[in-house]
Design a protein around this motif. Structure first.
Motif, PDB file in Angstrom:
ATOM      1  N   UNK A   1       0.925  -1.210  -0.018  1.00  0.00           N
ATOM      2  CA  UNK A   1      -0.116  -0.111   0.240  1.00  0.00           C
ATOM      3  C   UNK A   1       0.762   1.183  -0.195  1.00  0.00           C
ATOM      4  N   UNK A   2       1.863   1.421   0.732  1.00  0.00           N
ATOM      5  CA  UNK A   2       2.794   2.452   0.843  1.00  0.00           C
ATOM      6  C   UNK A   2       3.318   2.639  -0.412  1.00  0.00           C
ATOM      7  N   UNK A   3       3.773   1.531  -1.295  1.00  0.00           N
ATOM      8  CA  UNK A   3       4.301   1.927  -2.528  1.00  0.00           C
ATOM      9  C   UNK A   3       3.460   2.625  -3.610  1.00  0.00           C
ATOM     10  N   UNK A   4       2.020   2.007  -3.629  1.00  0.00           N
ATOM     11  CA  UNK A   4       1.063   2.610  -4.333  1.00  0.00           C
ATOM     12  C   UNK A   4       0.666   4.244  -3.906  1.00  0.00           C
ATOM     13  N   UNK A   5       0.832   4.319  -2.572  1.00  0.00           N
ATOM     14  CA  UNK A   5       0.328   5.615  -2.153  1.00  0.00           C
ATOM     15  C   UNK A   5       1.473   6.586  -2.384  1.00  0.00           C
TER      16      UNK A   5
ATOM     17  N   UNK B   1       0.142   1.315  13.677  1.00  0.00           N
ATOM     18  CA  UNK B   1       0.394   0.659  12.445  1.00  0.00           C
ATOM     19  C   UNK B   1      -0.237   1.543  11.312  1.00  0.00           C
ATOM     20  N   UNK B   2      -1.454   1.832  11.864  1.00  0.00           N
ATOM     21  CA  UNK B   2      -2.138   2.812  10.631  1.00  0.00           C
ATOM     22  C   UNK B   2      -1.833   4.131  10.428  1.00  0.00           C
ATOM     23  N   UNK B   3      -0.815   4.667  11.333  1.00  0.00           N
ATOM     24  CA  UNK B   3      -0.188   5.982  10.958  1.00  0.00           C
ATOM     25  C   UNK B   3       1.079   5.911  10.131  1.00  0.00           C
ATOM     26  N   UNK B   4       1.398   4.789   9.691  1.00  0.00           N
ATOM     27  CA  UNK B   4       2.715   4.567   8.819  1.00  0.00           C
ATOM     28  C   UNK B   4       2.231   5.541   7.507  1.00  0.00           C
ATOM     29  N   UNK B   5       1.263   5.405   6.897  1.00  0.00           N
ATOM     30  CA  UNK B   5       1.000   6.261   5.777  1.00  0.00           C
ATOM     31  C   UNK B   5       1.217   7.662   5.855  1.00  0.00           C
TER      32      UNK B   5
END
Length: 406
Positions: free
Chosen positions: A171-175, A357-361
């Motif tokens: 998800x981080x890659x796409x974001x 964990x949900x704050x990682x974005x």
């Protein structure tokens, strides 16, 4: 520069390396440290832990949500939702998106096996995300600060997600690619990146809000940066596209199961165990305040005082995104994303231990917190690694209670 300081390699030789090589070295070193932490956690795990005594590193890497992704890869999604004695939907696969488990199944089907394939995807996606993060930050803060931001990102307290069977890395890659496309005005890429995000992890509705705010901002600054009609149409269409993608998974779940509330009922099944009043259904922003009340009662604090503290914290975060100079220099796109994502979490999430964990974005904000002093940079790196060990040890080696859920 960071590795030159860590290893004694000359700064000139370090800068001469191509960015993918430099970022790759930092990422690899960070992953070796994390692996060491997992090995130690496996050795320190006791019978009281949910993993049992000495479970082995693979068992830790494939715990919790990784089991759900594996189950999806093997069994797919249910067409009938199971319910408990009270008639409430129980936890099931519909809470998790399909891109990561099916991609791992595709790769694992080549003979690798699902679990190694899932870890491989997390590792590779994490490296690519670090590389894109560097590309996002370097034009804004310079190569040295961007490099340190990537090192802190790769060594952060939640950096274990880069090598466990979770979808966060992908998800981080796409974001980060999507943010890069917006910053470079390469809007056409978003027609592909938005559904990849939306079907990897929840959160694309926050990106829809970010695109709406981005469109307003482009309109307001149109005299300084012209807004061609084509770009304006792309922004509007992509905002609607992101909203459609974000709302499509509940529709798909409802169509497959024959129950319109299948997705929401499934999500609320995770919240029910916290006494959050899931039977009342989903109301935006309600879960955040219910969660706050739960934790204030658990900690023995007064709810009124706690709400005041929360309001002050939210005001400080908003002020930092609006006015802090070091945040502002990251660019309006990163600031708009950060504000949109935080608002999204406030609207939909019941705060518990997974909140970290949900704050990682929000990781692009690492570019705003890299200290100027070399000494303090190493202090922050040490603090990140200490936090990472605490998280792995607490969630895996000794985790056995409700607030120790990764």
């Amino acid at each position: 520069m960071a590795v030159a300081e860590l290893t004694g390699v000359s700064a000139r030789s370090w800068r001469a390396l191509a960015a993918p090589v430099r970022i790759g070295i930092l990422y690899l070193l960070s992953r070796l440290v994390t692996t060491g932490f997992f090995i130690a956690a496996a050795q320190l795990s006791t019978p009281a832990s949910r993993y049992g005594a000495h479970p082995g590193v693979p068992a830790l890497l494939m715990g919790w949500d990784a089991q759900w992704y594996w189950f999806i890869a093997v069994h797919g999604y249910p067409s009938t939702l199971q319910v408990d004695d009270a008639g409430a939907v129980v936890q099931n696969q519909w809470a998790f998106m399909p891109v990561y488990p099916y991609l791992a199944r595709l790769l694992g089907g080549t003979g690798v096996g699902w679990q190694p394939a899932a870890i491989c995807i997390s590792l590779v996606a994490g490296y690519l995300a670090a590389l894109v993060l560097y590309a996002l930050l370097r034009p804004r803060v310079g190569a040295a600060v961007a490099t340190w931001a990537v090192l802190l990102f790769a060594s952060a307290p939640l950096a274990a997600i880069f090598q466990i069977g979770y979808a966060e890395s992908l998800f981080l890659l796409w974001l980060f690619l999507a943010l890069w496309a917006v910053m470079r005005r390469r809007y056409g890429w978003l027609y592909l990146l938005v559904p990849l995000m939306g079907f990897t992890r929840p959160g694309v509705l926050a990106f829809a809000l970010m695109l709406a705010l981005h469109g307003v901002h482009r309109w307001l600054i149109r005299r300084r940066e012209p807004l061609p009609l084509r770009q304006g149409l792309h922004i509007v269409a992509l905002g609607l596209w992101a909203a459609v993608v974000g709302l499509s998974w509940p529709v798909i779940a409802g169509a497959v199961t024959g129950r319109p509330d299948a997705y929401l009922a499934t999500e609320l099944s995770w919240r029910a165990g916290w006494g959050a009043g899931a039977a009342g259904g989903f109301v935006p922003f309600q879960a955040f305040w219910q969660g706050a009340a739960f934790w204030l009662r658990t900690w023995g604090l007064g709810e009124a005082a706690g709400y005041v503290v929360l309001a002050v914290l939210l005001a400080l975060v908003a002020a930092a995104l609006l006015f802090a100079r070091r945040v502002r220099r990251l660019g309006v796109e990163i600031r708009l994303w950060s504000a949109s994502y935080l608002l999204y979490l406030l609207a939909v999430f019941f705060p518990q231990s997974s909140l970290f964990r949900l704050l990682v974005p929000l990781s692009p904000l690492w570019g705003a917190v890299v200290p100027r002093s070399r000494v303090w940079r190493f202090v922050m790196l040490a603090a990140c690694l200490a936090g990472q060990w605490w998280w792995i040890y607490t969630m895996y080696a000794v985790g056995n209670t409700f607030w120790q859920i990764p």
